[in-house]
Scaffold this motif. Structure first.
Motif, mmCIF file in Angstrom:
data_model
loop_
_atom_site.group_PDB
_atom_site.id
_atom_site.type_symbol
_atom_site.label_atom_id
_atom_site.label_comp_id
_atom_site.label_asym_id
_atom_site.label_seq_id
_atom_site.Cartn_x
_atom_site.Cartn_y
_atom_site.Cartn_z
ATOM 1 N N ILE A 1 -30.183 3.580 2.252
ATOM 2 C CA ILE A 1 -31.431 2.815 2.153
ATOM 3 C C ILE A 1 -32.417 3.626 1.324
ATOM 4 N N ALA A 2 -33.017 2.964 0.312
ATOM 5 C CA ALA A 2 -33.945 3.643 -0.594
ATOM 6 C C ALA A 2 -35.399 3.278 -0.332
ATOM 7 N N ASN A 3 -35.659 2.003 -0.012
ATOM 8 C CA ASN A 3 -37.040 1.537 0.184
ATOM 9 C C ASN A 3 -37.115 0.538 1.335
ATOM 10 N N PHE A 4 -38.034 0.794 2.257
ATOM 11 C CA PHE A 4 -38.424 -0.218 3.237
ATOM 12 C C PHE A 4 -39.717 -0.840 2.694
ATOM 13 N N ASN A 5 -39.581 -1.907 1.895
ATOM 14 C CA ASN A 5 -40.749 -2.449 1.191
ATOM 15 C C ASN A 5 -41.669 -3.280 2.084
ATOM 16 N N CYS A 6 -41.064 -4.208 2.820
ATOM 17 C CA CYS A 6 -41.827 -5.093 3.696
ATOM 18 C C CYS A 6 -40.822 -5.796 4.601
ATOM 19 N N GLU B 1 -43.493 0.025 4.009
ATOM 20 C CA GLU B 1 -43.946 -0.870 5.094
ATOM 21 C C GLU B 1 -44.635 -0.078 6.198
ATOM 22 N N ASP B 2 -44.026 1.034 6.604
ATOM 23 C CA ASP B 2 -44.598 1.874 7.670
ATOM 24 C C ASP B 2 -45.945 2.464 7.247
ATOM 25 N N SER B 3 -46.058 2.806 5.950
ATOM 26 C CA SER B 3 -47.307 3.394 5.432
ATOM 27 C C SER B 3 -48.456 2.392 5.498
ATOM 28 N N ILE B 4 -48.175 1.136 5.131
ATOM 29 C CA ILE B 4 -49.211 0.093 5.179
ATOM 30 C C ILE B 4 -49.625 -0.165 6.631
ATOM 31 N N LYS B 5 -48.645 -0.207 7.532
ATOM 32 C CA LYS B 5 -48.958 -0.402 8.960
ATOM 33 C C LYS B 5 -49.815 0.751 9.488
ATOM 34 N N VAL C 1 -53.847 -0.805 -7.500
ATOM 35 C CA VAL C 1 -54.552 -0.239 -8.657
ATOM 36 C C VAL C 1 -53.527 0.200 -9.701
ATOM 37 N N GLY C 2 -53.413 -0.580 -10.787
ATOM 38 C CA GLY C 2 -52.420 -0.283 -11.809
ATOM 39 C C GLY C 2 -51.622 -1.532 -12.143
ATOM 40 N N PRO C 3 -50.583 -1.399 -12.968
ATOM 41 C CA PRO C 3 -49.867 -2.580 -13.458
ATOM 42 C C PRO C 3 -49.112 -3.351 -12.376
ATOM 43 N N GLY C 4 -49.102 -4.681 -12.524
ATOM 44 C CA GLY C 4 -48.285 -5.524 -11.648
ATOM 45 C C GLY C 4 -48.928 -5.879 -10.322
ATOM 46 N N LYS C 5 -48.220 -6.751 -9.572
ATOM 47 C CA LYS C 5 -48.726 -7.213 -8.273
ATOM 48 C C LYS C 5 -47.658 -7.136 -7.190
ATOM 49 N N SER C 6 -46.601 -6.368 -7.412
ATOM 50 C CA SER C 6 -45.509 -6.291 -6.430
ATOM 51 C C SER C 6 -45.990 -5.792 -5.075
ATOM 52 N N LEU C 7 -46.802 -4.720 -5.093
ATOM 53 C CA LEU C 7 -47.259 -4.135 -3.826
ATOM 54 C C LEU C 7 -48.155 -5.115 -3.067
ATOM 55 N N SER C 8 -48.936 -5.890 -3.807
ATOM 56 C CA SER C 8 -49.802 -6.899 -3.171
ATOM 57 C C SER C 8 -48.949 -7.886 -2.382
ATOM 58 N N GLY C 9 -47.815 -8.296 -2.984
ATOM 59 C CA GLY C 9 -46.897 -9.215 -2.297
ATOM 60 C C GLY C 9 -46.333 -8.595 -1.032
ATOM 61 N N PHE C 10 -45.986 -7.300 -1.100
ATOM 62 C CA PHE C 10 -45.461 -6.617 0.093
ATOM 63 C C PHE C 10 -46.516 -6.578 1.198
ATOM 64 N N VAL C 11 -47.741 -6.196 0.823
ATOM 65 C CA VAL C 11 -48.810 -6.033 1.832
ATOM 66 C C VAL C 11 -49.077 -7.358 2.542
ATOM 67 N N LYS C 12 -49.075 -8.459 1.805
ATOM 68 C CA LYS C 12 -49.325 -9.780 2.422
ATOM 69 C C LYS C 12 -48.279 -10.104 3.480
ATOM 70 N N LYS C 13 -47.041 -9.616 3.260
ATOM 71 C CA LYS C 13 -45.983 -9.857 4.243
ATOM 72 C C LYS C 13 -46.068 -8.880 5.421
ATOM 73 N N ILE C 14 -46.628 -7.712 5.185
ATOM 74 C CA ILE C 14 -46.723 -6.685 6.234
ATOM 75 C C ILE C 14 -47.911 -6.955 7.157
ATOM 76 N N ASP C 15 -49.063 -7.302 6.559
ATOM 77 C CA ASP C 15 -50.299 -7.489 7.335
ATOM 78 C C ASP C 15 -50.992 -8.769 6.863
ATOM 79 N N THR D 1 -32.631 -7.592 8.712
ATOM 80 C CA THR D 1 -33.417 -6.624 9.489
ATOM 81 C C THR D 1 -32.982 -5.207 9.128
ATOM 82 N N ARG D 2 -33.797 -4.244 9.534
ATOM 83 C CA ARG D 2 -33.428 -2.829 9.311
ATOM 84 C C ARG D 2 -32.089 -2.517 9.966
ATOM 85 N N GLU D 3 -31.912 -3.044 11.184
ATOM 86 C CA GLU D 3 -30.690 -2.748 11.942
ATOM 87 C C GLU D 3 -29.459 -3.303 11.223
#
Length: 318
Positions: free
Chosen positions: A157-162, A257-261, A274-288, A138-140
């Motif tokens: 902490i550098a990235n809160f991805n999902c 994560e906060d931006s997608i929410k 939009v662009g190379p790879g599918k990493s962000l798609s994986g994050f979004v599926k876990k966020i929403d 968790t974040r905490e």
């Protein structure tokens, strides 16, 4: 009524061969690669299509390469009548977002991200800093272990991805100690990232200061569609404040994560990477889990996305 967000990838999404099939089929791809090469004085198309991978992975090459590929995909989607209602990008991807929102010219964006990459790489000697992805905490918990590990040096902490994926960044000794602590805290997986610098940490404040000089010399306009920024997970219209956010972003945590929410709360139910790879798609599926998540990086994914979008938009209209 469906609302569409375009989300743009950051460093690490690159791969040799990206953009080649789009270049062969679409005039806009050729045009943008050639424009970028004129700005950079670098054969970026050959680097994307043929590598070598080590050269493409150099930060000052990676950043313009990903941006060019992302903006080509964006323009192709636009040519099919697919336009975003809102946009955001992860780190470097924020510049692609600003181009998509007509706040920054393509040429200025290509030029500035090459400099950004150079400054980020120069900020810390190679081998003295790094990054690690922590899964299943968790974040905490991460904030707690960071507090302890900071006794060994800079680690942040550098990235809160999902949910369940947080990236930390810092000096090697402190980073390694944090990684050991993460395992003690019960992390499901810990991965040292293949990066050459501790991005999005206070160690890169100097890179942001250098970038400030260049950002003040380019024209930034108010975005025509909302851009959700990494530093605040909120949109901003004022050009000078956008400059400040871009400077701060280099050494601040990415609130992906906060931006997608935030965008989901604004009614976005379709996210297109939009662009190379599918990493962000994986994050979004876990966020929403309710969101429709698509991606466009080549002809195959473009055709798939256009087909799926047709069905989704038809259903929502009905």
């Amino acid at each position: 009524m469906s609302k569409i967000a375009f989300i743009f990838p950051g460093q690490g999404a690159q791969y040799v061969g990206m953009g080649r099939d789009l270049y062969e089929k679409f005039a806009i791809a050729k045009e943008l690669f050639h424009k970028a090469e004129k700005v950079l004085g670098l054969p970026i198309s050959r680097l994307c299509f043929e590598g070598p991978e080590e050269k493409l992975r150099e930060t000052e090459n990676t950043q313009p390469a990903i941006l060019v590929h992302s903006i080509i995909c964006f323009n192709i989607l636009k040519s099919y009548g697919v336009n975003p209602d809102i946009t955001c990008g992860l780190s470097l991807g924020e510049y692609s977002s600003l181009v998509a929102a007509d706040a920054l010219s393509f040429e200025d964006a290509v030029s500035i991200v090459k400099k950004r990459g150079k400054y980020m790489q120069e900020a810390v000697p190679i081998g003295t800093g790094g990054m690690a992805a922590l899964m299943g905490l968790t974040r905490e918990q991460v904030q707690e272990l960071i507090k302890t590990a900071s006794k060994e040096g800079v680690v942040e902490i550098a990235n809160f991805n999902c949910p369940g994926q947080i990236v930390i960044s810092g000096e090697i000794a402190a980073l390694k100690f944090a990684v050991e602590l993460a395992r003690e805290f019960g992390a499901k997986k810990v991965t040292m990232l293949n990066v050459s610098a501790p991005f999005h940490s206070s160690l890169l404040v100097g890179a942001g200061e250098k970038l400030k000089y260049d950002l003040e010399r380019i024209n930034i306009k108010a975005p025509k569609i909302p851009v959700v920024f990494n530093v605040t997970a909120d949109s901003e219209d004022e050009p000078q404040k956008i400059r400040e956010l871009l400077i701060k972003q280099v050494s601040s945590p990415v609130l992906f994560e906060d931006s997608i929410k935030r965008m989901a709360n604004k009614g976005v139910n379709i996210f297109i990477e939009v662009g190379p790879g599918k990493s962000l798609s994986g994050f979004v599926k876990k966020i929403d889990r309710n969101a429709e998540v698509l991606n466009v990086e080549d002809i195959a994914s473009l055709e798939k996305t256009l087909n799926q979008l047709g069905g989704i938009l038809y259903e929502s209209a009905g």
